[in-house]
Design a protein around this motif. Structure first.
Motif, short mmCIF file in Angstrom:
data_model
loop_
_atom_site.label_atom_id
_atom_site.label_comp_id
_atom_site.label_asym_id
_atom_site.label_seq_id
_atom_site.Cartn_x
_atom_site.Cartn_y
_atom_site.Cartn_z
N ASN A 100 0.82 -1.22 0.00
CA ASN A 100 0.00 0.00 0.00
C ASN A 100 0.85 1.27 0.00
OD1 ASN A 100 0.60 0.57 2.91
ND2 ASN A 100 -0.65 -1.26 3.25
N ARG A 101 2.13 1.12 -0.27
CA ARG A 101 3.03 2.27 -0.36
C ARG A 101 3.50 2.46 -1.80
NH1 ARG A 101 4.68 4.41 4.42
NH2 ARG A 101 4.18 3.22 6.31
N SER A 102 3.54 3.73 -2.20
CA SER A 102 3.88 4.06 -3.58
C SER A 102 4.78 5.29 -3.65
CB SER A 102 2.60 4.34 -4.39
OG SER A 102 1.68 3.27 -4.30
N THR A 103 5.25 5.56 -4.85
CA THR A 103 6.00 6.78 -5.15
C THR A 103 5.31 7.47 -6.32
OG1 THR A 103 8.08 5.82 -4.41
CG2 THR A 103 8.23 7.74 -5.82
N ALA A 104 5.10 8.78 -6.20
CA ALA A 104 4.40 9.53 -7.24
C ALA A 104 5.33 10.58 -7.85
CB ALA A 104 3.16 10.20 -6.66
N VAL A 105 5.29 10.69 -9.18
CA VAL A 105 6.10 11.68 -9.91
C VAL A 105 5.25 12.28 -11.02
CG1 VAL A 105 8.21 12.13 -11.22
CG2 VAL A 105 8.20 10.34 -9.48
N LEU A 106 5.28 13.59 -11.18
CA LEU A 106 4.59 14.25 -12.29
C LEU A 106 5.57 14.45 -13.44
CD1 LEU A 106 2.06 15.67 -13.44
CD2 LEU A 106 3.00 17.81 -12.54
N HIS A 126 0.33 6.82 -0.67
CA HIS A 126 -0.35 5.59 -0.26
C HIS A 126 -1.34 5.18 -1.34
CE1 HIS A 126 0.86 6.32 4.07
NE2 HIS A 126 0.97 5.00 4.00
N ASN A 127 -1.60 3.89 -1.40
CA ASN A 127 -2.67 3.35 -2.23
C ASN A 127 -3.50 2.41 -1.35
OD1 ASN A 127 0.11 1.95 -3.01
ND2 ASN A 127 -1.46 0.34 -3.03
N GLY A 217 -15.93 2.55 -7.45
CA GLY A 217 -15.87 3.91 -7.95
C GLY A 217 -15.42 4.85 -6.86
N GLY A 218 -15.53 6.14 -7.12
CA GLY A 218 -15.06 7.13 -6.16
C GLY A 218 -13.57 7.01 -5.90
N ILE A 219 -12.79 6.71 -6.95
CA ILE A 219 -11.34 6.59 -6.85
C ILE A 219 -10.74 7.97 -7.09
CG2 ILE A 219 -9.28 5.40 -7.66
CD1 ILE A 219 -11.34 3.54 -6.40
N TRP A 220 -10.12 8.51 -6.06
CA TRP A 220 -9.60 9.87 -6.11
C TRP A 220 -8.12 9.92 -5.77
CZ3 TRP A 220 -13.81 12.21 -2.32
CH2 TRP A 220 -15.05 12.21 -2.96
N ILE A 221 -7.50 11.06 -6.07
CA ILE A 221 -6.25 11.48 -5.42
C ILE A 221 -6.69 12.43 -4.32
CG2 ILE A 221 -3.98 12.52 -5.74
CD1 ILE A 221 -4.38 12.18 -8.78
N HIS A 222 -6.30 12.17 -3.09
CA HIS A 222 -6.75 13.04 -1.99
C HIS A 222 -5.65 13.21 -0.95
CE1 HIS A 222 -7.33 9.66 0.80
NE2 HIS A 222 -8.11 9.04 -0.10
N VAL A 223 -5.96 13.97 0.09
CA VAL A 223 -4.99 14.27 1.13
C VAL A 223 -4.69 13.01 1.94
CG1 VAL A 223 -4.52 15.65 3.19
CG2 VAL A 223 -5.77 16.66 1.26
N VAL A 233 -5.55 7.04 -4.20
CA VAL A 233 -4.14 7.40 -4.05
C VAL A 233 -4.10 8.64 -3.19
CG1 VAL A 233 -2.11 8.28 -5.25
CG2 VAL A 233 -3.40 6.38 -6.23
N SER A 234 -3.21 8.70 -2.21
CA SER A 234 -3.15 9.86 -1.33
C SER A 234 -1.72 10.39 -1.22
CB SER A 234 -3.68 9.52 0.07
OG SER A 234 -2.89 8.51 0.68
N VAL A 235 -1.61 11.72 -1.19
CA VAL A 235 -0.33 12.41 -0.96
C VAL A 235 -0.58 13.48 0.09
CG1 VAL A 235 0.59 11.95 -3.27
CG2 VAL A 235 -0.76 14.02 -2.87
N THR A 236 0.47 14.05 0.65
CA THR A 236 0.31 15.03 1.72
C THR A 236 -0.42 16.28 1.22
OG1 THR A 236 2.48 15.97 1.23
CG2 THR A 236 2.38 14.21 2.90
N GLU A 237 -0.96 17.05 2.18
CA GLU A 237 -1.77 18.21 1.81
C GLU A 237 -0.99 19.23 0.99
OE1 GLU A 237 -4.45 21.76 3.92
OE2 GLU A 237 -3.69 20.09 5.12
#
Length: 265
Positions: A100-106, A126-127, A217-223, A233-237
């Motif tokens: 449930n741990r990930s790395t995100a890059v734009l 997190h995922n 459903g309701g799959i978001w990127i959120h805080v 998927v969640s990243v810090t605020e």
């Protein structure tokens, strides 16, 4: 009395003839000499065309241009799912299929001939609790693997400066605890809808499920609330604010999400 002997004058005649020969040649150019007495170049030397039919030396070919840069870690199947017009890709890579741990890059692609480049440094994310799946179902506690468009955002708080359509609503309120007992309050202060089993360009609160309710459903990127999610998927605020500030609908942004092994295919 004997006749006096006449001296032989042949040397004088020969010398005279030789002088006349030199005088006649002096007005021209001796073979192999130019008018100044310098030796001329032989035919075919540098600067003088060779004989007809001689093979020409081909020019040195220019090196081919470098191919456009690809996003690291993505295999041909995953790259093929990214729309041709997409110029922003938020890549979320899970540590393993069950992590449930990930790395995100734009990544951005402003010049198609140059290719993709990382626009922001890698972020921890997190995922879902049970990891990832290529076929998401309601309640499986796994995040869907794939490439999905990003077309709408929303939240309970006023947004930072963003080009995204943003639905400001108190309905983004959430309460309770996460899987590790962490409070969930504030997790939906900022969200970006992931277009999995939803109608694009609608509010994240739209509950329409084109694939059916059983497909989740309701799959978001959120805080991030400090633990795994149910499918999001969640990243810090601060990262959510940064992401909202740089995503541009005109660049047709997408999210590429999944475990590393799945994305490498």
């Amino acid at each position: 009395m004997p006749e006096p002997r006449v001296p032989l004058r042949l040397p004088f005649v020969v010398c005279a003839a030789f002088l006349l020969l030199l005088a006649g040649c002096g007005s021209g150019t001796l073979a192999g000499m130019d008018g100044s007495g310098a030796t001329t170049k032989a035919a075919g030397a540098t600067g003088v065309p060779g004989p007809p039919g001689a093979a020409a030396v081909p020019p040195t070919p220019s090196p081919p241009p470098a191919p456009p840069r690809e996003i690291p870690g993505l295999g041909p199947q995953t790259r093929a799912q990214i729309p041709a017009g997409a110029r922003q890709a938020f890549v979320v890579t899970g540590e393993s299929p069950d992590s449930n741990r990930s790395t995100a890059v734009l990544y951005t692609r402003d010049d198609l001939t140059v290719g993709w480049r990382a626009a922001l440094a890698p972020w921890p994310a997190h995922n879902a609790l049970n990891g990832w799946t290529a076929e998401h179902w309601e309640g499986d506690l796994r995040s869907p693997v794939g490439v999905f468009t990003l077309t709408a955002a929303g939240g309970r708080l006023d947004p930072p400066a963003t080009a995204f359509p943003y639905d400001l609503s108190p309905d983004f309120k959430v309460e309770g605890e996460g899987f590790h007992g962490e409070p969930l309050e504030g997790s939906f202060d900022y969200v970006i809808a992931i277009d999995y089993n939803r109608v694009p360009n609608t509010s994240p609160l739209d509950h329409t499920r084109p694939l059916g309710d059983e497909r989740g459903g309701g799959i978001w990127i959120h805080v991030d609330h400090g633990g795994p999610t149910q499918g999001c998927v969640s990243v810090t605020e601060d990262r959510m604010k940064e992401l909202l500030g740089v995503l541009d609908p005109a660049k047709e942004p997408v999210i590429v999400m999944g475990d590393a092994a799945s994305l490498s295919r």
